[in-house]
Design a protein around this motif. Structure first.
Motif, PDB file in Angstrom:
ATOM      1  N   LEU A 156     -41.176  50.422 -93.939  1.00 42.84           N
ATOM      2  CA  LEU A 156     -39.860  49.827 -94.177  1.00 42.84           C
ATOM      3  C   LEU A 156     -39.143  49.522 -92.867  1.00 42.84           C
ATOM      4  O   LEU A 156     -38.598  48.427 -92.676  1.00 42.84           O
ATOM      5  N   GLU A 157     -39.121  50.471 -91.958  1.00 43.62           N
ATOM      6  CA  GLU A 157     -38.431  50.302 -90.687  1.00 43.62           C
ATOM      7  C   GLU A 157     -39.019  49.134 -89.894  1.00 43.62           C
ATOM      8  O   GLU A 157     -38.285  48.284 -89.376  1.00 43.62           O
ATOM      9  N   GLN A 158     -40.324  49.077 -89.798  1.00 41.18           N
ATOM     10  CA  GLN A 158     -40.972  48.012 -89.036  1.00 41.18           C
ATOM     11  C   GLN A 158     -40.679  46.642 -89.625  1.00 41.18           C
ATOM     12  O   GLN A 158     -40.388  45.686 -88.900  1.00 41.18           O
ATOM     13  N   ASN A 159     -40.740  46.542 -90.936  1.00 42.94           N
ATOM     14  CA  ASN A 159     -40.522  45.246 -91.570  1.00 42.94           C
ATOM     15  C   ASN A 159     -39.066  44.816 -91.526  1.00 42.94           C
ATOM     16  O   ASN A 159     -38.765  43.624 -91.389  1.00 42.94           O
ATOM     17  N   ALA A 160     -38.149  45.766 -91.644  1.00 43.41           N
ATOM     18  CA  ALA A 160     -36.728  45.433 -91.539  1.00 43.41           C
ATOM     19  C   ALA A 160     -36.412  44.913 -90.144  1.00 43.41           C
ATOM     20  O   ALA A 160     -35.689  43.907 -89.978  1.00 43.41           O
ATOM     21  N   THR A 161     -36.945  45.554 -89.127  1.00 40.59           N
ATOM     22  CA  THR A 161     -36.724  45.098 -87.749  1.00 40.59           C
ATOM     23  C   THR A 161     -37.343  43.726 -87.529  1.00 40.59           C
ATOM     24  O   THR A 161     -36.711  42.822 -86.960  1.00 40.59           O
ATOM     25  N   PHE A 162     -38.580  43.559 -87.991  1.00 34.29           N
ATOM     26  CA  PHE A 162     -39.270  42.281 -87.836  1.00 34.29           C
ATOM     27  C   PHE A 162     -38.500  41.154 -88.527  1.00 34.29           C
ATOM     28  O   PHE A 162     -38.239  40.103 -87.938  1.00 34.29           O
ATOM     29  N   ALA A 163     -38.133  41.361 -89.782  1.00 33.85           N
ATOM     30  CA  ALA A 163     -37.469  40.313 -90.559  1.00 33.85           C
ATOM     31  C   ALA A 163     -36.059  40.019 -90.062  1.00 33.85           C
ATOM     32  O   ALA A 163     -35.516  38.940 -90.330  1.00 33.85           O
ATOM     33  N   SER A 164     -35.456  40.953 -89.326  1.00 34.23           N
ATOM     34  CA  SER A 164     -34.115  40.703 -88.786  1.00 34.23           C
ATOM     35  C   SER A 164     -34.155  39.767 -87.584  1.00 34.23           C
ATOM     36  O   SER A 164     -33.160  39.105 -87.271  1.00 34.23           O
ATOM     37  N   ARG A 165     -35.303  39.693 -86.916  1.00 31.56           N
ATOM     38  CA  ARG A 165     -35.398  38.938 -85.666  1.00 31.56           C
ATOM     39  C   ARG A 165     -36.199  37.648 -85.781  1.00 31.56           C
ATOM     40  O   ARG A 165     -36.081  36.773 -84.930  1.00 31.56           O
ATOM     41  N   GLU A 166     -37.039  37.538 -86.813  1.00 30.56           N
ATOM     42  CA  GLU A 166     -37.860  36.351 -86.998  1.00 30.56           C
ATOM     43  C   GLU A 166     -37.477  35.667 -88.309  1.00 30.56           C
ATOM     44  O   GLU A 166     -36.706  36.194 -89.095  1.00 30.56           O
ATOM     45  N   GLY A 167     -38.045  34.508 -88.549  1.00 30.67           N
ATOM     46  CA  GLY A 167     -37.799  33.816 -89.804  1.00 30.67           C
ATOM     47  C   GLY A 167     -36.354  33.388 -89.957  1.00 30.67           C
ATOM     48  O   GLY A 167     -35.641  33.174 -88.973  1.00 30.67           O
ATOM     49  N   PRO A 168     -35.867  33.268 -91.193  1.00 34.43           N
ATOM     50  CA  PRO A 168     -34.518  32.737 -91.413  1.00 34.43           C
ATOM     51  C   PRO A 168     -33.415  33.594 -90.814  1.00 34.43           C
ATOM     52  O   PRO A 168     -32.417  33.062 -90.312  1.00 34.43           O
ATOM     53  N   ALA A 169     -33.558  34.924 -90.846  1.00 39.43           N
ATOM     54  CA  ALA A 169     -32.508  35.772 -90.282  1.00 39.43           C
ATOM     55  C   ALA A 169     -32.380  35.550 -88.783  1.00 39.43           C
ATOM     56  O   ALA A 169     -31.268  35.402 -88.255  1.00 39.43           O
ATOM     57  N   GLY A 170     -33.517  35.544 -88.093  1.00 44.81           N
ATOM     58  CA  GLY A 170     -33.476  35.322 -86.653  1.00 44.81           C
ATOM     59  C   GLY A 170     -32.867  33.987 -86.301  1.00 44.81           C
ATOM     60  O   GLY A 170     -32.056  33.876 -85.361  1.00 44.81           O
ATOM     61  N   ARG A 171     -33.234  32.940 -87.061  1.00 44.01           N
ATOM     62  CA  ARG A 171     -32.681  31.611 -86.781  1.00 44.01           C
ATOM     63  C   ARG A 171     -31.175  31.588 -86.979  1.00 44.01           C
ATOM     64  O   ARG A 171     -30.426  31.046 -86.153  1.00 44.01           O
ATOM     65  N   ILE A 172     -30.698  32.194 -88.068  1.00 43.91           N
ATOM     66  CA  ILE A 172     -29.260  32.166 -88.364  1.00 43.91           C
ATOM     67  C   ILE A 172     -28.471  32.949 -87.318  1.00 43.91           C
ATOM     68  O   ILE A 172     -27.428  32.484 -86.826  1.00 43.91           O
ATOM     69  N   VAL A 173     -28.945  34.141 -86.969  1.00 42.68           N
ATOM     70  CA  VAL A 173     -28.230  34.946 -85.974  1.00 42.68           C
ATOM     71  C   VAL A 173     -28.145  34.202 -84.640  1.00 42.68           C
ATOM     72  O   VAL A 173     -27.077  34.146 -84.006  1.00 42.68           O
ATOM     73  N   LYS A 174     -29.249  33.607 -84.208  1.00 41.35           N
ATOM     74  CA  LYS A 174     -29.242  32.870 -82.943  1.00 41.35           C
ATOM     75  C   LYS A 174     -28.340  31.652 -83.021  1.00 41.35           C
ATOM     76  O   LYS A 174     -27.570  31.364 -82.091  1.00 41.35           O
ATOM     77  N   GLU A 175     -28.428  30.917 -84.143  1.00 39.06           N
ATOM     78  CA  GLU A 175     -27.621  29.700 -84.299  1.00 39.06           C
ATOM     79  C   GLU A 175     -26.130  30.013 -84.290  1.00 39.06           C
ATOM     80  O   GLU A 175     -25.318  29.226 -83.790  1.00 39.06           O
ATOM     81  N   MET A 176     -25.756  31.182 -84.814  1.00 40.75           N
ATOM     82  CA  MET A 176     -24.352  31.560 -84.884  1.00 40.75           C
ATOM     83  C   MET A 176     -23.896  32.348 -83.656  1.00 40.75           C
ATOM     84  O   MET A 176     -22.791  32.889 -83.631  1.00 40.75           O
ATOM     85  N   GLY A 177     -24.758  32.421 -82.640  1.00 36.97           N
ATOM     86  CA  GLY A 177     -24.362  33.042 -81.380  1.00 36.97           C
ATOM     87  C   GLY A 177     -24.416  34.551 -81.371  1.00 36.97           C
ATOM     88  O   GLY A 177     -23.811  35.196 -80.502  1.00 36.97           O
ATOM     89  N   GLY A 178     -25.135  35.145 -82.315  1.00 41.63           N
ATOM     90  CA  GLY A 178     -25.232  36.601 -82.363  1.00 41.63           C
ATOM     91  C   GLY A 178     -26.159  37.155 -81.296  1.00 41.63           C
ATOM     92  O   GLY A 178     -26.942  36.424 -80.681  1.00 41.63           O
ATOM     93  N   GLY A 179     -26.087  38.457 -81.110  1.00 41.20           N
ATOM     94  CA  GLY A 179     -26.907  39.133 -80.111  1.00 41.20           C
ATOM     95  C   GLY A 179     -27.428  40.454 -80.631  1.00 41.20           C
ATOM     96  O   GLY A 179     -27.650  40.626 -81.842  1.00 41.20           O
ATOM     97  N   ARG A 180     -27.601  41.393 -79.721  1.00 39.95           N
ATOM     98  CA  ARG A 180     -28.238  42.661 -80.057  1.00 39.95           C
ATOM     99  C   ARG A 180     -27.523  43.391 -81.192  1.00 39.95           C
ATOM    100  O   ARG A 180     -28.166  43.918 -82.113  1.00 39.95           O
ATOM    101  N   GLU A 181     -26.190  43.436 -81.142  1.00 37.61           N
ATOM    102  CA  GLU A 181     -25.457  44.161 -82.183  1.00 37.61           C
ATOM    103  C   GLU A 181     -25.669  43.532 -83.556  1.00 37.61           C
ATOM    104  O   GLU A 181     -25.829  44.237 -84.563  1.00 37.61           O
ATOM    105  N   GLU A 182     -25.649  42.218 -83.582  1.00 36.37           N
ATOM    106  CA  GLU A 182     -25.809  41.519 -84.857  1.00 36.37           C
ATOM    107  C   GLU A 182     -27.222  41.687 -85.417  1.00 36.37           C
ATOM    108  O   GLU A 182     -27.405  41.893 -86.623  1.00 36.37           O
TER     109      GLU A 182
END
Length: 286
Positions: free
Chosen positions: A223-249
């Motif tokens: 669970l931990e590995q997949n939650a971390t992975f999915a937060s940084r790649e795929g749609p979540a990663g794209r949205i966070v980067k597009e909205m100017g988010g960083g480590r905290e987000e």
């Protein structure tokens, strides 16, 4: 290398996205193993067949197809990502596969010449063309008269929580980016079945079939590995980067995913996530 017209995609998949797929090859292959099994089952490749694998990526499909068609057959894999193709070549060699060739090429414009393939297959590799009708018309030219095409594409966000839940988590943390054209090149571009049928009909394919299938994705890790992975790649990663988010987000999204993904956790700590895909088949006219 042949000409490339989908330059945005080539740059994307040869840059950080390609590096992620190379680094996380085992993760992606594990996640989508049931999809590859489904594709090969529906394609029904035969020994001795000549096969084209479009969007072959790091080579999982090429290796599997080459083992089916055996030494009397051949698999040609096309992709616009140099880094992913380099790994594919390494994996083919390590697996002892000698009846496969990797090409850095854009299937929308690549000159297939007299290839006369028996079958064209793709696992999530055909949804990224700027001009899909032109791309499929060109790919039809890779097939012999009566040759078959079989591919798998995602059937929309609603039926794919691996995409939907991370996207929702990211939007909850950083807000929603401007809406995109749902048919723009990308993983969900072929969500609409009638749209896919229309593209293939315009491209000159015959005997078009499409079924929508429920699958189970099998990501490796806990669970931990997949939650971390999915937060940084795929749609979540794209949205966070597009909205100017960083480590905290990213950390906040991962925390939400640790909770949301619990619904898919098995007693042994693995994740099994439902999904939905279209399996599409068609024939090149004589």
């Amino acid at each position: 290398m042949s000409a490339i017209v989908n330059t945005d995609q080539a740059e994307h998949w040869s840059g950080k996205a390609g590096e992620v797929w190379v680094r996380e090859q085992a993760m992606f292959d594990g996640l989508m193993a049931p999809v590859l099994d489904l594709l090969l089952d529906r394609a029904g490749l035969q020994a001795g067949a000549r096969v084209v694998d479009v969007g072959c990526g790091t080579g999982a499909g090429m290796i599997a197809a080459a083992q089916v068609v055996r030494e009397g057959g051949h698999v040609t894999g096309l992709d616009v990502s140099g880094p992913m193709l380099e790994l594919a070549k390494e994996r083919l060699q390590a697996a002892g596969v000698t009846n496969a060739t990797c090409l850095l090429a854009d299937a929308q414009v690549h000159t297939f010449g007299d290839m006369a393939a028996d079958h064209l297959v793709s696992r999530f590799g055909v949804m990224f063309f700027a001009d899909p009708v032109a791309a499929f018309a060109n790919m039809r030219g890779a097939l012999k008269p009566g040759g078959r095409m079989t591919f798998v594409c995602w059937a929309g966000m609603d039926g794919n929580p691996w995409f939907r839940i991370p996207a929702e988590a990211a939007k909850a943390v950083v807000g929603a980016p401007p809406p995109q054209d749902p048919r723009a090149p990308g993983p969900m571009a072929f969500s609409e079945a009638d749209y896919v049928r229309d593209i293939l009909g315009q491209a000159g394919f015959e005997g078009i079939g499409l079924t929508t299938e429920e699958i189970t994705l099998t990501p490796i890790g806990d669970l931990e590995q997949n939650a971390t992975f999915a937060s940084r790649e795929g749609p979540a990663g794209r949205i966070v980067k597009e909205m100017g988010g960083g480590r905290e987000e990213f950390a906040a999204v991962a925390a939400k995913l640790r909770e949301d993904f619990k619904a898919f956790e098995t007693p042994d700590g693995a994740l099994r996530i439902p999904g939905r895909v279209h399996v599409v088949s068609a024939t090149a006219g004589g």
